[in-house]
Design an enzyme around this catalytic site. Sequence first.
Site, PDB file in Angstrom:
ATOM      1  N   ILE A 128      33.413  22.522  14.272  1.00 41.20           N
ATOM      2  CA  ILE A 128      32.781  21.428  14.990  1.00 41.20           C
ATOM      3  C   ILE A 128      31.423  21.949  15.465  1.00 41.20           C
ATOM      4  O   ILE A 128      31.330  23.031  16.025  1.00 41.20           O
ATOM      5  CB  ILE A 128      33.659  20.950  16.167  1.00 41.20           C
ATOM      6  CG1 ILE A 128      33.007  19.768  16.897  1.00 41.20           C
ATOM      7  CG2 ILE A 128      33.976  22.071  17.130  1.00 41.20           C
ATOM      8  CD1 ILE A 128      33.928  19.146  17.956  1.00 41.20           C
ATOM      9  N   SER A 129      30.363  21.193  15.170  1.00 39.64           N
ATOM     10  CA  SER A 129      29.019  21.664  15.502  1.00 39.64           C
ATOM     11  C   SER A 129      28.834  21.778  17.007  1.00 39.64           C
ATOM     12  O   SER A 129      29.528  21.128  17.795  1.00 39.64           O
ATOM     13  CB  SER A 129      27.975  20.706  14.927  1.00 39.64           C
ATOM     14  OG  SER A 129      28.004  20.706  13.516  1.00 39.64           O
TER      15      SER A 129
END
Length: 410
Positions: free
Chosen positions: A91-92
């Site tokens: 997840i960024s």
Amino acid sequence: MSRNFRTKNLPWIGILLVLTSTSAALGQKQKIDHAQMRQKMVELYVRGAGVQNERVLTSMTDTPRHEFMPRNVQDRAYIDAGVPIGEAQTISSPFIVAYMTESLDPQPEDRVLEIGTGSGYQAAVLSPLVKEVYTIEIVEPLGKQAEKTLKRLKYNNVFVKIGDGYQGWPEHAPFDKIIVTCSPENVPQALIDQLNDGGLLIIPVGERHQQSLNLMRKKGDELIVESLQPTMFVPMTGVAEDHRQVLPDPANPTLRNGDFEESLPENGHIAGWYYQRQLDWAADQLAPSGTHFVQFKNETPMLAAHLMQGFAIDGQVVKHIEVSASIRLTEVRPGPFPDDLPSVAVTFYDKDRKDLGTSYIGPFRGSKPWERHQEKMRVPPETKEAIVRIGLFGSLGVAAFDHIQIEKVD
């Protein structure tokens, strides 16, 4: 000195300790804590890093990032870092999500295509800002879990498809905006074809560990390209991987621009390095290598001041590396936590991007002239890639770095 550790001295550790200090609370108290943690995260690491769009900031504050992460990593939900979510995906970081969203200039009537659903977090942030979000995920377990989470949280204008995003989603084209959260070597033609005239496409393109986050505007048959900043995303798999021509050499790990002689004039970023915070590209004829170096300055406790770069490395082939750096300090002292001090940190990851531990040179404090430091570091045998981080890491004062090198040790 060199030590192995799992969480010490990373750019986000100070705020993590503060924001999770009450995370053991239950019920309504836990929900209140999450809201407070999001607010602090947004103020310190999103607004504080330059994102200004108030609609985007509100969506970031309202979107429960922890709901889009596996339970075993939810304690890292409100730090400014990418976090593994399984299936070799991440997840960024909150800043990157907000930055990409702001760059798209989302409007209430926009129809947006996202390539790389991942956990569904980016789609959730976009949801209240646009009319519809169409998102594609090639990894079926991730796509199904993301769809389940989005439905549970009532993001009713987000539509999920399991498939290869390289071909876009022609049934619902054209789109006003397209956002790609995985990196191909080049922009897929199908995405260009499915973008409205005048529409915007934001996408990281390039080699596995050397990418540029580009914003593209379509005008007729032409794409006007603006390079925003260096970055590193997980690779686009499927057809995109078959088209990849430049592959890293994990048997001979190296860094790009370790002496900081190369800058990017179009955006002021340091070539080869990404996620830069609070630094100057400085010049001095007495620099340890060449004439340039990077200098970090911070007087706000826990505020990020760092650079990082990824590189390929195969732990079955490379057993040890020697890491060296030239460092200069001016009145450096810890932040609220004693481990908030400058260092050169190397974190190793396996094929699923699981954290295998970190070794580092440092930490350092006080005032010191330029000094050369080097350490031999053991490479865990499961290693497939690594990230080197340099900076103040929440400490106060000024720290300069130059001539960062990584070499394989036989």
